[in-house]
Design a protein around this motif. Structure first.
Motif, PDB file in Angstrom:
ATOM      1  N   VAL A  24      49.028 -37.868  52.610  1.00 50.23           N
ATOM      2  CA  VAL A  24      49.500 -38.424  51.346  1.00 50.23           C
ATOM      3  C   VAL A  24      49.554 -37.282  50.337  1.00 50.23           C
ATOM      4  CG1 VAL A  24      48.926 -39.939  49.413  1.00 50.23           C
ATOM      5  CG2 VAL A  24      48.628 -40.742  51.777  1.00 50.23           C
ATOM      6  N   ALA A  25      50.743 -37.058  49.786  1.00 49.29           N
ATOM      7  CA  ALA A  25      50.901 -35.991  48.802  1.00 49.29           C
ATOM      8  C   ALA A  25      50.871 -36.535  47.380  1.00 49.29           C
ATOM      9  CB  ALA A  25      52.213 -35.250  49.034  1.00 49.29           C
ATOM     10  N   ALA A  26      51.292 -37.797  47.224  1.00 50.76           N
ATOM     11  CA  ALA A  26      51.412 -38.355  45.878  1.00 50.76           C
ATOM     12  C   ALA A  26      51.595 -39.858  45.979  1.00 50.76           C
ATOM     13  CB  ALA A  26      52.622 -37.746  45.170  1.00 50.76           C
ATOM     14  N   TYR A  27      51.433 -40.534  44.861  1.00 51.22           N
ATOM     15  CA  TYR A  27      51.924 -41.902  44.750  1.00 51.22           C
ATOM     16  C   TYR A  27      53.426 -41.821  44.483  1.00 51.22           C
ATOM     17  CZ  TYR A  27      47.078 -43.412  44.219  1.00 51.22           C
ATOM     18  OH  TYR A  27      45.750 -43.670  44.426  1.00 51.22           O
ATOM     19  N   LEU A  84      60.630 -32.165  38.148  1.00 49.24           N
ATOM     20  CA  LEU A  84      60.083 -31.326  39.211  1.00 49.24           C
ATOM     21  C   LEU A  84      58.568 -31.489  39.223  1.00 49.24           C
ATOM     22  CD1 LEU A  84      62.393 -28.297  38.495  1.00 49.24           C
ATOM     23  CD2 LEU A  84      62.555 -29.904  40.418  1.00 49.24           C
ATOM     24  N   PHE A  85      58.053 -31.846  40.362  1.00 44.33           N
ATOM     25  CA  PHE A  85      56.634 -32.173  40.501  1.00 44.33           C
ATOM     26  C   PHE A  85      56.073 -31.343  41.642  1.00 44.33           C
ATOM     27  CE2 PHE A  85      53.398 -34.657  42.764  1.00 44.33           C
ATOM     28  CZ  PHE A  85      52.533 -34.999  41.741  1.00 44.33           C
ATOM     29  N   SER A  86      54.927 -30.727  41.427  1.00 43.17           N
ATOM     30  CA  SER A  86      54.378 -29.849  42.448  1.00 43.17           C
ATOM     31  C   SER A  86      52.962 -30.270  42.812  1.00 43.17           C
ATOM     32  CB  SER A  86      54.347 -28.419  41.901  1.00 43.17           C
ATOM     33  OG  SER A  86      53.759 -27.560  42.829  1.00 43.17           O
ATOM     34  N   ARG A  87      52.661 -30.190  44.097  1.00 43.38           N
ATOM     35  CA  ARG A  87      51.268 -30.424  44.498  1.00 43.38           C
ATOM     36  C   ARG A  87      50.989 -29.562  45.725  1.00 43.38           C
ATOM     37  NH1 ARG A  87      49.654 -36.187  43.667  1.00 43.38           N
ATOM     38  NH2 ARG A  87      48.938 -35.434  41.657  1.00 43.38           N
ATOM     39  N   THR A  88      49.797 -29.010  45.764  1.00 43.55           N
ATOM     40  CA  THR A  88      49.392 -28.200  46.915  1.00 43.55           C
ATOM     41  C   THR A  88      48.733 -29.105  47.947  1.00 43.55           C
ATOM     42  OG1 THR A  88      49.146 -26.243  45.551  1.00 43.55           O
ATOM     43  CG2 THR A  88      47.964 -26.248  47.644  1.00 43.55           C
ATOM     44  N   VAL A  89      49.262 -29.086  49.148  1.00 39.23           N
ATOM     45  CA  VAL A  89      48.737 -29.907  50.240  1.00 39.23           C
ATOM     46  C   VAL A  89      48.409 -28.978  51.404  1.00 39.23           C
ATOM     47  CG1 VAL A  89      49.256 -31.766  51.866  1.00 39.23           C
ATOM     48  CG2 VAL A  89      50.121 -31.895  49.527  1.00 39.23           C
ATOM     49  N   VAL A 135      53.747 -41.215  48.928  1.00 33.60           N
ATOM     50  CA  VAL A 135      54.662 -40.219  49.472  1.00 33.60           C
ATOM     51  C   VAL A 135      53.868 -39.434  50.520  1.00 33.60           C
ATOM     52  CG1 VAL A 135      56.002 -38.140  48.986  1.00 33.60           C
ATOM     53  CG2 VAL A 135      55.965 -40.026  47.327  1.00 33.60           C
ATOM     54  N   TRP A 136      54.279 -39.562  51.773  1.00 36.14           N
ATOM     55  CA  TRP A 136      53.624 -38.847  52.882  1.00 36.14           C
ATOM     56  C   TRP A 136      54.426 -37.592  53.211  1.00 36.14           C
ATOM     57  CZ3 TRP A 136      49.217 -40.548  55.491  1.00 36.14           C
ATOM     58  CH2 TRP A 136      48.819 -41.883  55.292  1.00 36.14           C
ATOM     59  N   VAL A 137      53.754 -36.471  53.426  1.00 34.28           N
ATOM     60  CA  VAL A 137      54.459 -35.274  53.926  1.00 34.28           C
ATOM     61  C   VAL A 137      53.828 -34.852  55.243  1.00 34.28           C
ATOM     62  CG1 VAL A 137      55.305 -34.172  51.823  1.00 34.28           C
ATOM     63  CG2 VAL A 137      52.976 -33.690  52.612  1.00 34.28           C
ATOM     64  N   PRO A 185      43.480 -32.648  51.905  1.00 31.95           N
ATOM     65  CA  PRO A 185      43.007 -31.328  51.500  1.00 31.95           C
ATOM     66  C   PRO A 185      44.032 -30.653  50.585  1.00 31.95           C
ATOM     67  CG  PRO A 185      42.921 -31.583  53.903  1.00 31.95           C
ATOM     68  CD  PRO A 185      43.679 -32.748  53.358  1.00 31.95           C
ATOM     69  N   GLU A 186      43.533 -30.089  49.501  1.00 30.83           N
ATOM     70  CA  GLU A 186      44.394 -29.243  48.669  1.00 30.83           C
ATOM     71  C   GLU A 186      44.315 -27.825  49.230  1.00 30.83           C
ATOM     72  OE1 GLU A 186      42.920 -28.187  44.763  1.00 30.83           O
ATOM     73  OE2 GLU A 186      44.961 -28.306  43.947  1.00 30.83           O
ATOM     74  N   THR A 187      43.082 -27.361  49.402  1.00 31.29           N
ATOM     75  CA  THR A 187      42.795 -26.079  50.047  1.00 31.29           C
ATOM     76  C   THR A 187      41.615 -26.334  50.992  1.00 31.29           C
ATOM     77  OG1 THR A 187      41.113 -25.431  48.441  1.00 31.29           O
ATOM     78  CG2 THR A 187      43.405 -24.865  47.900  1.00 31.29           C
ATOM     79  N   GLU A 188      41.083 -25.274  51.558  1.00 29.18           N
ATOM     80  CA  GLU A 188      39.907 -25.432  52.429  1.00 29.18           C
ATOM     81  C   GLU A 188      38.708 -25.975  51.652  1.00 29.18           C
ATOM     82  OE1 GLU A 188      39.501 -24.769  55.709  1.00 29.18           O
ATOM     83  OE2 GLU A 188      41.338 -23.673  56.189  1.00 29.18           O
ATOM     84  N   HIS A 189      38.709 -25.760  50.348  1.00 23.14           N
ATOM     85  CA  HIS A 189      37.530 -26.109  49.549  1.00 23.14           C
ATOM     86  C   HIS A 189      37.836 -27.037  48.377  1.00 23.14           C
ATOM     87  CE1 HIS A 189      35.064 -23.270  51.791  1.00 23.14           C
ATOM     88  NE2 HIS A 189      36.098 -22.454  51.731  1.00 23.14           N
ATOM     89  N   SER A 190      38.973 -27.715  48.431  1.00 18.36           N
ATOM     90  CA  SER A 190      39.274 -28.698  47.382  1.00 18.36           C
ATOM     91  C   SER A 190      40.150 -29.795  47.973  1.00 18.36           C
ATOM     92  CB  SER A 190      39.951 -28.028  46.177  1.00 18.36           C
ATOM     93  OG  SER A 190      41.163 -27.408  46.571  1.00 18.36           O
ATOM     94  N   THR A 191      40.077 -30.962  47.353  1.00 16.41           N
ATOM     95  CA  THR A 191      40.655 -32.168  47.957  1.00 16.41           C
ATOM     96  C   THR A 191      41.278 -33.055  46.881  1.00 16.41           C
ATOM     97  OG1 THR A 191      38.907 -32.075  49.638  1.00 16.41           O
ATOM     98  CG2 THR A 191      40.058 -34.172  49.410  1.00 16.41           C
ATOM     99  N   HIS A 192      42.411 -33.681  47.239  1.00 14.55           N
ATOM    100  CA  HIS A 192      42.970 -34.738  46.392  1.00 14.55           C
ATOM    101  C   HIS A 192      42.350 -36.054  46.847  1.00 14.55           C
ATOM    102  CE1 HIS A 192      45.846 -31.771  45.082  1.00 14.55           C
ATOM    103  NE2 HIS A 192      46.326 -31.620  46.282  1.00 14.55           N
ATOM    104  N   ASP A 193      41.616 -36.677  45.954  1.00 13.42           N
ATOM    105  CA  ASP A 193      40.867 -37.902  46.275  1.00 13.42           C
ATOM    106  C   ASP A 193      41.654 -39.096  45.710  1.00 13.42           C
ATOM    107  OD1 ASP A 193      38.996 -39.949  46.464  1.00 13.42           O
ATOM    108  OD2 ASP A 193      37.336 -38.794  45.619  1.00 13.42           O
TER     109      ASP A 193
END
Ligand code: FES
Ligand SMILES: [Fe+2]
Length: 354
Positions: free
Chosen positions: A11-14, A22-27, A110-112, A263-271
């Motif tokens: 899941v990247a976003a709602y 333009l919308f950006s998110r790190t996945v 929104v699934w990527v 996971p956003e990165t190895e050490h951070s997460t989108h909850d």
């Protein structure tokens, strides 16, 4: 070594977050640009211009119809990520294309697909139908977590922590006191953890939303689809009203608690968190209460897990854990995740040539 599972949908976003902007998110460590075409379809492509890596989500980059124009020197890309125009010459280099991601809009998400795009079509996307279905009202949000995704998985697989970390909201003594049952479907890769409380105190979260006064039957049935989707089927009724095990339960209040753990990165997460209910559908007071109290609960976890990330990262060579019965589901989840990471690593490893 990476802890991120590749070749999976995340899941990247709602859906509501992605519009004609333009919308950006790190996945999983990849910066992804999202926008909607004029027809309303979501696109997903790398958020780095191929020319000098300027982020396409950064002003003055902008949309023109169904193209995105880089705000630095004007490279222009179509909705498939292919470059259609560059400044100062008519010839567009053949390699000028952004990495495009398979993307699906489903169940309000929104699934990527992160990994080899050729595997997307044969990899299932788990479902959470209540989130976009008549007969349910949903509150939702997303909190940034400065901790690795596996810490959130541990947290959600063992709800005995509700009694301690979330006392006064969703925790009561019975949650920690009641043993769990755990099952793992190895083939489908699903972990099930159940805790059925026949006679428990009603925490404020459910007392105020359902109006039940007094003791309750409270069932928690977890279904974790690694890596990303976690479902908690929660069933509440006044104690003694429902049959003890399976049977008609139309007198029960149903709450579907959903988390997408990205996971956003190895050490951070989108909850990403959601609470869907099948009662008081149009009661704005209940909606506001559940939204606020669930966010409070999620933030209690965020605070705890942010601390834990620092501890775990700082002492990684040098710490031990001690697991007990309550950890059975969490350990099963870790085992499945580790196997999935390993599979991905094996596929990416170069094959020895003789
Ligand atoms: S960095 Fe995008 S056009 Fe130069
Ligand atoms: Fe929690």
């Amino acid at each position: 070594m990476t802890s991120i599972v590749r070749d999976q949908w995340y899941v990247a976003a709602y859906g509501r977050e992605v519009a004609r902007e333009l919308f950006s998110r790190t996945v999983c460590g990849e910066s992804i640009l999202f926008w909607r075409t004029e027809a309303g379809d979501v696109t997903a492509m790398s958020d780095r211009c191929v020319h000098r890596r300027f982020p396409l989500s950064q002003e003055p980059s902008h949309l023109v119809g169904d193209t995105v124009v880089c705000g630095y020197h004007g490279f222009t890309y179509g909705s498939d990520g292919v470059c259609v125009a560059v400044p100062g010459q008519t010839r567009v280099p053949r390699t000028a294309r952004l990495k495009a991601y398979p993307v699906v809009e489903q169940d309000s998400f929104v699934w990527v697909f992160i990994g080899d795009p050729d595997r997307a079509a044969t990899t299932d996307i788990p479902r959470a139908p209540w989130l976009a279905q008549d007969g349910w009202t949903t509150v939702s949000g997303m909190e940034p977590l400065a901790a690795r995704a596996s810490l959130l998985v541990d947290n959600l697989m063992d709800l005995s922590h509700e009694t301690y970390l979330h006392g006064g909201y969703i925790g009561t003594p019975e949650v920690a006191e009641t043993p769990i049952t755990t099952e793992v479907d190895e083939e489908a890769r699903v972990v099930y953890v159940s805790r059925h409380m026949a006679d428990a105190a009603c925490p404020p979260f459910y007392a105020r939303s359902t109006g039940i006064e007094g003791r309750i039957t409270r069932w928690q049935d977890i279904e974790y689809h690694p890596p990303c989707l976690y479902l908690l089927h929660s069933r509440i009724a006044p104690a003694g009203v429902l049959p003890p095990e399976e049977g008609p339960d139309d007198q029960a209040f149903h709450v579907e608690v959903v988390y997408a753990i990205t996971p956003e990165t190895e050490h951070s997460t989108h909850d990403f968190w959601m609470v869907a209910r099948d009662f008081a559908l149009d009661d704005q007071g209940v909606t506001d209460f559940l939204a606020e109290s669930n966010r409070t609960v999620v933030l209690q976890d965020v605070v705890a897990l942010d601390v834990l990330e620092k501890v775990v990262e700082g002492e990684k060579e040098n710490y031990q854990e001690l697991s007990i019965n309550i950890d059975t589901g969490g350990l099963a989840a870790r085992r499945l995740l580790a196997a999935m990471v390993e599979e991905g690593a094996a596929e990416q490893a170069p094959v020895a040539v003789r």
